[in-house]
Write a protein that holds these residues in place. Structure first.
Motif, PDB file in Angstrom:
ATOM      1  N   UNK A  10      37.190  48.859  38.927  1.00  0.00           N
ATOM      2  CA  UNK A  10      38.023  47.876  39.747  1.00  0.00           C
ATOM      3  C   UNK A  10      37.182  46.615  39.769  1.00  0.00           C
ATOM      4  N   UNK A  11      38.098  45.610  39.614  1.00  0.00           N
ATOM      5  CA  UNK A  11      37.460  43.904  39.732  1.00  0.00           C
ATOM      6  C   UNK A  11      37.273  43.942  41.354  1.00  0.00           C
ATOM      7  N   UNK A  12      36.234  43.597  41.693  1.00  0.00           N
ATOM      8  CA  UNK A  12      35.759  43.598  43.300  1.00  0.00           C
ATOM      9  C   UNK A  12      36.593  42.454  43.805  1.00  0.00           C
ATOM     10  N   UNK A  13      36.398  41.176  43.241  1.00  0.00           N
ATOM     11  CA  UNK A  13      37.046  40.028  43.817  1.00  0.00           C
ATOM     12  C   UNK A  13      38.636  40.177  43.805  1.00  0.00           C
ATOM     13  N   UNK A  14      39.322  41.005  42.959  1.00  0.00           N
ATOM     14  CA  UNK A  14      40.663  41.222  43.187  1.00  0.00           C
ATOM     15  C   UNK A  14      41.057  41.874  44.155  1.00  0.00           C
ATOM     16  N   UNK A  15      40.183  43.103  44.294  1.00  0.00           N
ATOM     17  CA  UNK A  15      40.462  43.980  45.409  1.00  0.00           C
ATOM     18  C   UNK A  15      40.303  43.194  46.651  1.00  0.00           C
ATOM     19  N   UNK A  47      31.573  47.697  48.091  1.00  0.00           N
ATOM     20  CA  UNK A  47      31.527  49.100  48.378  1.00  0.00           C
ATOM     21  C   UNK A  47      32.888  49.897  48.492  1.00  0.00           C
ATOM     22  N   UNK A  48      33.726  48.946  49.104  1.00  0.00           N
ATOM     23  CA  UNK A  48      35.167  49.610  49.301  1.00  0.00           C
ATOM     24  C   UNK A  48      35.691  49.659  47.771  1.00  0.00           C
ATOM     25  N   UNK A  49      35.328  48.762  46.795  1.00  0.00           N
ATOM     26  CA  UNK A  49      35.977  48.794  45.546  1.00  0.00           C
ATOM     27  C   UNK A  49      35.243  49.871  44.755  1.00  0.00           C
ATOM     28  N   UNK A  50      34.225  50.457  45.222  1.00  0.00           N
ATOM     29  CA  UNK A  50      33.639  51.606  44.341  1.00  0.00           C
ATOM     30  C   UNK A  50      34.495  52.839  45.076  1.00  0.00           C
ATOM     31  N   UNK A  51      34.673  52.978  46.314  1.00  0.00           N
ATOM     32  CA  UNK A  51      35.463  53.879  46.942  1.00  0.00           C
ATOM     33  C   UNK A  51      36.956  53.937  46.477  1.00  0.00           C
ATOM     34  N   UNK A  52      37.600  52.799  46.281  1.00  0.00           N
ATOM     35  CA  UNK A  52      38.768  53.001  45.526  1.00  0.00           C
ATOM     36  C   UNK A  52      38.888  53.318  44.324  1.00  0.00           C
ATOM     37  N   UNK A  53      37.916  53.112  43.482  1.00  0.00           N
ATOM     38  CA  UNK A  53      37.775  53.541  41.943  1.00  0.00           C
ATOM     39  C   UNK A  53      37.625  55.010  41.946  1.00  0.00           C
ATOM     40  N   UNK A  54      36.734  55.410  42.876  1.00  0.00           N
ATOM     41  CA  UNK A  54      36.555  56.990  43.264  1.00  0.00           C
ATOM     42  C   UNK A  54      37.821  57.779  43.460  1.00  0.00           C
ATOM     43  N   UNK A 112      30.576  41.820  39.596  1.00  0.00           N
ATOM     44  CA  UNK A 112      31.995  42.023  39.807  1.00  0.00           C
ATOM     45  C   UNK A 112      32.702  43.054  39.550  1.00  0.00           C
ATOM     46  N   UNK A 113      32.160  44.052  38.973  1.00  0.00           N
ATOM     47  CA  UNK A 113      32.881  45.335  38.695  1.00  0.00           C
ATOM     48  C   UNK A 113      32.213  46.639  39.315  1.00  0.00           C
ATOM     49  N   UNK A 114      33.292  47.430  40.164  1.00  0.00           N
ATOM     50  CA  UNK A 114      32.742  48.809  40.643  1.00  0.00           C
ATOM     51  C   UNK A 114      33.221  49.803  39.574  1.00  0.00           C
TER      52      UNK A 114
END
Lengths: 137, 85
Positions: A10-15, A47-54, A112-114
């Motif tokens: 997931x692109x952190x900035x985009x999320x 951290x939210x992006x990593x959770x969305x990726x999960x 910038x990537x999760x």
């Protein structure tokens, strides 16, 4: 026995932009517990992006979007900080149907990537029911 | 009405991906630019743009595979909203 594997980036900035543009989005994607650290502090976008990726990686391990909502897959954290997954509702039903009894999760974010990698583990009986929807250590 | 929905959905997709040349029945997932984040943005766009709520049981890949499928989804949700009112 491995029942499924999923990975997502997931692109952190985009999320982050999406969360700013659509204030209701955070509540749609994340449970209240997911949006904060155990200390109570708000999680940063990475951290939210990593959770969305999960969540997306879990969906892939389950076989794709099958009427499962993002909050049906909850990313939890044990005292040591190790992430795990708790499923709810239809996600629990799909996991049970696949015989999944545990989830193994690895998260990372850099440049910038999760990223998230999940492995769904199960025993040899593919229809074992999940009792409380809790999987993982 | 569904035609208008299709136009607005197409504009959203091409706004993010100008290289996309989409027909109403083209499988957008086969084009290679749809990722999990864009799929989520698509769900949120549909909810916001058409003032509908997409329950979890509608979050199935076949509902988002084509512009036509998304238009039908919007019609279905608008009808459900109207009947509940």
């Amino acid at each position: 026995m491995i029942r499924g594997v999923g990975a997502d980036v997931v692109d952190v900035a985009r999320l982050s932009r999406s969360l700013v543009r659509t204030p209701a989005l955070a509540a749609r994607l994340f449970t209240p517990a997911e949006r904060r650290f155990p200390s109570g502090a708000e999680r940063p976008p990475a951290s939210l992006a990593a959770r969305f990726a999960t969540k997306e990686a879990v969906l892939k391990a389950l076989g794709g979007p099958l009427g499962v909502g993002w909050r049906d897959i909850e990313v939890t954290q044990c005292a040591s900080g190790r992430p795990s997954v708790r499923t709810h509702g239809p996600a629990t039903a799909h996991a049970a149907r696949l015989g999944i009894t545990a989830w193994h999760v690895s998260l990372s974010h850099d440049a910038g990537i999760a990223t998230a990698l999940v492995v769904a583990e199960g025993d040899d009986t593919p229809t074992r029911p999940a009792t409380d929807g809790t999987h993982g250590p | 009405m569904a035609h208008t929905h299709a136009t607005r959905i197409r504009e959203f997709i091409t706004g993010r991906h100008p290289q996309a040349e989409l027909t109403d029945t083209q499988d957008i997932f086969s084009l290679g630019f749809i990722n999990s984040l864009f799929a989520m943005e698509l769900v949120m766009f549909i909810e916001k743009e058409f003032a509908v709520t997409l329950p979890n049981d509608e979050l199935r890949i076949d509902n988002f595979r084509t512009i036509a499928a998304m238009s039908e989804l919007v019609e279905r949700r608008l009808a459900a909203t109207a009947s509940a009112a």
